[in-house]
Design a protein around this motif. Structure first.
Motif, PDB file in Angstrom:
ATOM      1  N   VAL A   1       0.730  -1.173   0.105  1.00 40.32           N
ATOM      2  CA  VAL A   1       0.160  -0.130   0.077  1.00 40.32           C
ATOM      3  C   VAL A   1       0.999   1.350   0.102  1.00 40.32           C
ATOM      4  CG1 VAL A   1      -1.502   1.289   1.334  1.00 40.32           C
ATOM      5  CG2 VAL A   1      -2.000  -1.112   1.009  1.00 40.32           C
ATOM      6  N   ARG A   2       1.982   1.243   0.867  1.00 40.51           N
ATOM      7  CA  ARG A   2       2.902   2.451   0.877  1.00 40.51           C
ATOM      8  C   ARG A   2       3.549   2.739  -0.570  1.00 40.51           C
ATOM      9  NH1 ARG A   2       6.406   2.699   6.318  1.00 40.51           N
ATOM     10  NH2 ARG A   2       4.814   2.333   7.841  1.00 40.51           N
ATOM     11  N   ALA A   3       3.731   1.720  -1.215  1.00 43.23           N
ATOM     12  CA  ALA A   3       4.274   1.902  -2.679  1.00 43.23           C
ATOM     13  C   ALA A   3       3.314   2.647  -3.352  1.00 43.23           C
ATOM     14  CB  ALA A   3       4.779   0.464  -2.996  1.00 43.23           C
ATOM     15  N   VAL A   4       2.059   2.144  -3.357  1.00 50.00           N
ATOM     16  CA  VAL A   4       1.056   2.982  -4.248  1.00 50.00           C
ATOM     17  C   VAL A   4       0.804   4.465  -3.869  1.00 50.00           C
ATOM     18  CG1 VAL A   4      -1.216   3.196  -4.943  1.00 50.00           C
ATOM     19  CG2 VAL A   4      -0.243   1.035  -4.761  1.00 50.00           C
ATOM     20  N   TYR A   5       0.970   4.499  -2.323  1.00 51.30           N
ATOM     21  CA  TYR A   5       0.690   6.000  -1.730  1.00 51.30           C
ATOM     22  C   TYR A   5       1.887   6.694  -2.429  1.00 51.30           C
ATOM     23  CZ  TYR A   5      -2.983   4.811   1.683  1.00 51.30           C
ATOM     24  OH  TYR A   5      -4.171   4.271   2.208  1.00 51.30           O
ATOM     25  N   ASP A   6       3.220   6.042  -2.268  1.00 52.50           N
ATOM     26  CA  ASP A   6       4.407   6.840  -2.737  1.00 52.50           C
ATOM     27  C   ASP A   6       4.326   7.490  -4.153  1.00 52.50           C
ATOM     28  OD1 ASP A   6       5.614   6.771  -0.203  1.00 52.50           O
ATOM     29  OD2 ASP A   6       6.720   4.940  -0.781  1.00 52.50           O
ATOM     30  N   ASP A   7       3.796   6.432  -4.994  1.00 48.93           N
ATOM     31  CA  ASP A   7       3.516   6.559  -6.304  1.00 48.93           C
ATOM     32  C   ASP A   7       2.439   7.731  -6.566  1.00 48.93           C
ATOM     33  OD1 ASP A   7       4.607   6.297  -9.104  1.00 48.93           O
ATOM     34  OD2 ASP A   7       2.722   5.210  -9.425  1.00 48.93           O
TER      35      ASP A   7
ATOM     36  N   ASP B   1      -7.920  -3.132   0.023  1.00 53.40           N
ATOM     37  CA  ASP B   1      -7.739  -4.205  -0.756  1.00 53.40           C
ATOM     38  C   ASP B   1      -6.690  -3.925  -1.677  1.00 53.40           C
ATOM     39  OD1 ASP B   1      -8.315  -5.995  -2.962  1.00 53.40           O
ATOM     40  OD2 ASP B   1     -10.378  -5.542  -3.321  1.00 53.40           O
ATOM     41  N   PRO B   2      -5.303  -4.204  -0.814  1.00 50.08           N
ATOM     42  CA  PRO B   2      -4.253  -3.802  -1.858  1.00 50.08           C
ATOM     43  C   PRO B   2      -4.146  -3.957  -3.455  1.00 50.08           C
ATOM     44  CG  PRO B   2      -3.657  -4.738   0.264  1.00 50.08           C
ATOM     45  CD  PRO B   2      -5.022  -4.959   0.008  1.00 50.08           C
ATOM     46  N   ALA B   3      -4.821  -5.070  -3.731  1.00 50.52           N
ATOM     47  CA  ALA B   3      -4.805  -5.597  -5.055  1.00 50.52           C
ATOM     48  C   ALA B   3      -5.561  -4.400  -6.013  1.00 50.52           C
ATOM     49  CB  ALA B   3      -5.176  -6.906  -5.629  1.00 50.52           C
ATOM     50  N   MET B   4      -6.769  -4.069  -5.178  1.00 55.27           N
ATOM     51  CA  MET B   4      -7.754  -3.336  -6.034  1.00 55.27           C
ATOM     52  C   MET B   4      -7.008  -1.871  -5.991  1.00 55.27           C
ATOM     53  SD  MET B   4     -11.749  -2.546  -4.999  1.00 55.27           S
ATOM     54  CE  MET B   4     -12.787  -1.411  -6.369  1.00 55.27           C
ATOM     55  N   LEU B   5      -6.281  -1.398  -4.853  1.00 57.19           N
ATOM     56  CA  LEU B   5      -5.825  -0.187  -4.954  1.00 57.19           C
ATOM     57  C   LEU B   5      -4.856  -0.247  -5.903  1.00 57.19           C
ATOM     58  CD1 LEU B   5      -5.109   2.565  -3.148  1.00 57.19           C
ATOM     59  CD2 LEU B   5      -3.235   1.127  -2.154  1.00 57.19           C
ATOM     60  N   ALA B   6      -3.866  -0.865  -6.221  1.00 56.78           N
ATOM     61  CA  ALA B   6      -2.717  -1.020  -7.079  1.00 56.78           C
ATOM     62  C   ALA B   6      -3.359  -1.075  -8.415  1.00 56.78           C
ATOM     63  CB  ALA B   6      -2.103  -2.243  -6.973  1.00 56.78           C
ATOM     64  N   ARG B   7      -4.548  -1.850  -8.648  1.00 59.49           N
ATOM     65  CA  ARG B   7      -5.118  -1.894 -10.247  1.00 59.49           C
ATOM     66  C   ARG B   7      -5.735  -0.588 -10.079  1.00 59.49           C
ATOM     67  NH1 ARG B   7      -8.220  -6.096  -8.682  1.00 59.49           N
ATOM     68  NH2 ARG B   7     -10.065  -4.779  -8.563  1.00 59.49           N
ATOM     69  N   THR B   8      -6.668   0.014  -9.358  1.00 60.54           N
ATOM     70  CA  THR B   8      -7.184   1.246  -9.739  1.00 60.54           C
ATOM     71  C   THR B   8      -6.362   2.353  -9.871  1.00 60.54           C
ATOM     72  OG1 THR B   8      -8.973   0.131  -8.478  1.00 60.54           O
ATOM     73  CG2 THR B   8      -9.243   2.509  -8.949  1.00 60.54           C
ATOM     74  N   TRP B   9      -5.370   2.632  -9.092  1.00 55.00           N
ATOM     75  CA  TRP B   9      -4.440   3.586  -9.407  1.00 55.00           C
ATOM     76  C   TRP B   9      -3.653   3.390 -10.787  1.00 55.00           C
ATOM     77  CZ3 TRP B   9      -3.067   7.779  -9.018  1.00 55.00           C
ATOM     78  CH2 TRP B   9      -1.667   8.500  -9.355  1.00 55.00           C
ATOM     79  N   ALA B  10      -3.207   2.152 -11.076  1.00 53.80           N
ATOM     80  CA  ALA B  10      -2.636   1.869 -12.258  1.00 53.80           C
ATOM     81  C   ALA B  10      -3.526   2.529 -13.481  1.00 53.80           C
ATOM     82  CB  ALA B  10      -2.229   0.469 -12.704  1.00 53.80           C
ATOM     83  N   ASN B  11      -4.802   2.215 -13.326  1.00 55.60           N
ATOM     84  CA  ASN B  11      -5.946   2.490 -14.370  1.00 55.60           C
ATOM     85  C   ASN B  11      -5.918   4.085 -14.452  1.00 55.60           C
ATOM     86  OD1 ASN B  11      -8.419   0.328 -15.235  1.00 55.60           O
ATOM     87  ND2 ASN B  11      -6.808  -0.271 -13.828  1.00 55.60           N
ATOM     88  N   VAL B  12      -6.147   4.752 -13.362  1.00 52.75           N
ATOM     89  CA  VAL B  12      -6.258   5.994 -13.198  1.00 52.75           C
ATOM     90  C   VAL B  12      -5.048   6.709 -13.874  1.00 52.75           C
ATOM     91  CG1 VAL B  12      -6.255   8.122 -11.863  1.00 52.75           C
ATOM     92  CG2 VAL B  12      -7.925   6.164 -11.491  1.00 52.75           C
ATOM     93  N   LYS B  13      -3.779   6.229 -13.566  1.00 56.70           N
ATOM     94  CA  LYS B  13      -2.510   6.844 -13.977  1.00 56.70           C
ATOM     95  C   LYS B  13      -2.475   6.707 -15.478  1.00 56.70           C
ATOM     96  CE  LYS B  13       2.457   6.582 -12.679  1.00 56.70           C
ATOM     97  NZ  LYS B  13       3.364   5.831 -11.946  1.00 56.70           N
ATOM     98  N   GLU B  14      -2.749   5.572 -15.935  1.00 56.69           N
ATOM     99  CA  GLU B  14      -2.812   5.160 -17.397  1.00 56.69           C
ATOM    100  C   GLU B  14      -3.734   6.060 -18.217  1.00 56.69           C
ATOM    101  OE1 GLU B  14      -2.033   1.252 -18.357  1.00 56.69           O
ATOM    102  OE2 GLU B  14      -2.564   1.454 -20.367  1.00 56.69           O
TER     103      GLU B  14
END
Lengths: 134, 134, 134, 134, 134, 134
Positions: C16-22, C42-55
């Motif tokens: 989660v920290r890795a996503v927050y940092d990004d 839900d760390p997997a959903m957090l990572a997936r959703t952030w990746a979607n938003v970023k892209e």
């Protein structure tokens, strides 16, 4: 809190005051709803929207109270808290009884239920209901 | 095509026929809409839904034609093609004029427009419209 | 109050920290929105959703500010209070003027109005608009 | 088929012809969309709706192509088949590239996804995003 | 505040008390939700709605917890704050784990995303998915 | 017809073929849905969307068939014809019985009905349902 501040009468430019005055005269009340005070930031949109409301909700083929009932029904379906409150109040002011309000909610709920059934099963429109009015 | 086939009268079990008969008697027509023929796969749901429709759309505090107008308004807002067609037909059968139909659409469109404005600006409900009826 | 508590940085697991940092590095701010703090359960959903938003919201064929305007328009139409607030703020941070905000709401309201008219009358799509791009 | 027949130019009364003429002049095309031909049954609504469209979609604070993108985004979210077709065509006519169209759909889909997450968890709006613009 | 006051047990007429009693017995709790207390103004609608809920949410072909998950999913999609809160609580009471709640939100968000893509591109239903069950 | 043409396997670039191959391997079928063939115009979105679907709909805390039921419920509520057809087919392929399908539609219809009642009356969330999970 609204995303833009409200424009009060005393601080309003003439174009906005003219609309406020017409709202007051048409509705026979001094009160200006928050809706119009927020729209006032965009005087052209304020004038256009009020003109629309005045024309559509004014005298016509459907009774004024019935139009308010329809307005509330659409606002419930669109889930607009502001509009549900203000148009329920308007409907009551035009004579909607509590029994009518309850029946209105019942019809909205029923239609929402059958709408989902028709959509869920992807029911075909009966041929006889497809014809436009001659 | 609907996601389940329709149940015709002759192939229907007694519980379904009883509902079909009541629909025919209540509506004074031999025609059974596709909606009911699809629902007939679930006799309990058919009976329950018809009972709901009969009770809500029957005599009450709001005029039957007005109820149909509300039904159409909700169906348009929910974007139910099936229900728009069938309830527009029902409203016409109950006396809706073409001028009223046009005015109905105008009110639905106006409400959808102002609903979005109120939501878009996140306009606060005026204190005076927050009070429940005494 | 949200249906699940928020996960603060100090209490967050490494993923989660890795996503927050990004998020912080990408957005050039220390602030983490409540949205991400809730999703962090839900760390997997957090990572997936952030990746979607970023892209999707990153550099592309449409200007970044325009994408925010579209985001606000969809959020208003879906009636998401949270998203209206946060993306209006994001649009302002990217340069949206108040005049543009008002015009955005005007377009959303207009489209909602004409959408309902087209649906209400069940207007057929003109043949010339049915063809896909060659 | 639409619930009311279309009014062609030759059969239209003067008030309708005037609007048709203005649409043609403004859009620099002889073609009148089905939308207007259906609305023509209600000349007042035709005139009012066209005036709204002309004013909102005309020159302003937001680029005309961007307004069309927003229009398409709202029409997709409201699920208006007619409007998706006609406004996608309008956006293409105003220069929308296929890459932009794809990115538009991607933003609409992303916003619909995050809207549901925020609503599903009932996430509280961050204090900092609640303040209106000074 | 609700648009009508709530009817408490002690002030309720016999027809309302009978429904309250049945809710208590069926749900094995003394607590009556605000929903029913508001509906109680319309005893016929209260009885009808409770009968619907009891029948649809009772034992059937789908597991009771799964029905609650579906209920929450629809409530999120319809953006009903009240229903999201009460049915999330009901799902938790029936055994929904936090991992399941997160996955539920993820599925709702995914479906909302792909729904908009399919609608945005106006994708044709594949022939093979059009056939009803034999 | 879709607003963009479909990309068939033989004409697809390697990045698209890789996704098609993974869809085929994961779903154990040669058939590629129209949805993916349309998305293929935007290889990044195709890859991202498929990754989302694969992750969310794969093994997790909720049974795969239940996830499909939730997917159908959301698609009905969002009125996505394409998604209703394809996910009903997917649910049937995963074992959904006709009795379960009917019950699913009944729950969706019931929730839509009670959602509108709660919204229509603006019912306050009971204090006890406002607390987040500890």
């Amino acid at each position: 809190m609204a995303l833009v501040p409200m424009v009060e009468y005393d601080a309003a430019p003439p174009a906005v005051r003219a609309v406020y005055d017409d709202i007051r005269a048409t509705r026979k009340t001094d009160y200006i709803n928050n809706f119009w005070k927020v729209l006032a930031h965009d005087p052209a949109m304020l004038a256009r929207t009020w003109a629309n409301v005045k024309e559509v909700m004014g005298p016509g083929a459907i009774d004024p109270l019935v139009k308010e009932l329809i307005y509330v029904a659409v606002s419930v379906t669109n889930n607009c808290e502001y509009c549900i409150h203000t148009h329920t109040a308007a409907a009551r002011a035009k004579g909607m009884t509590e029994a009518q309000f309850r029946e209105l909610i019942a019809v909205v709920a029923l239609a929402s239920q059958t709408n989902r059934i028709a959509i869920g099963y992807q029911i075909d429109v009966d041929e006889r209901f497809r014809e436009p009015l001659a």
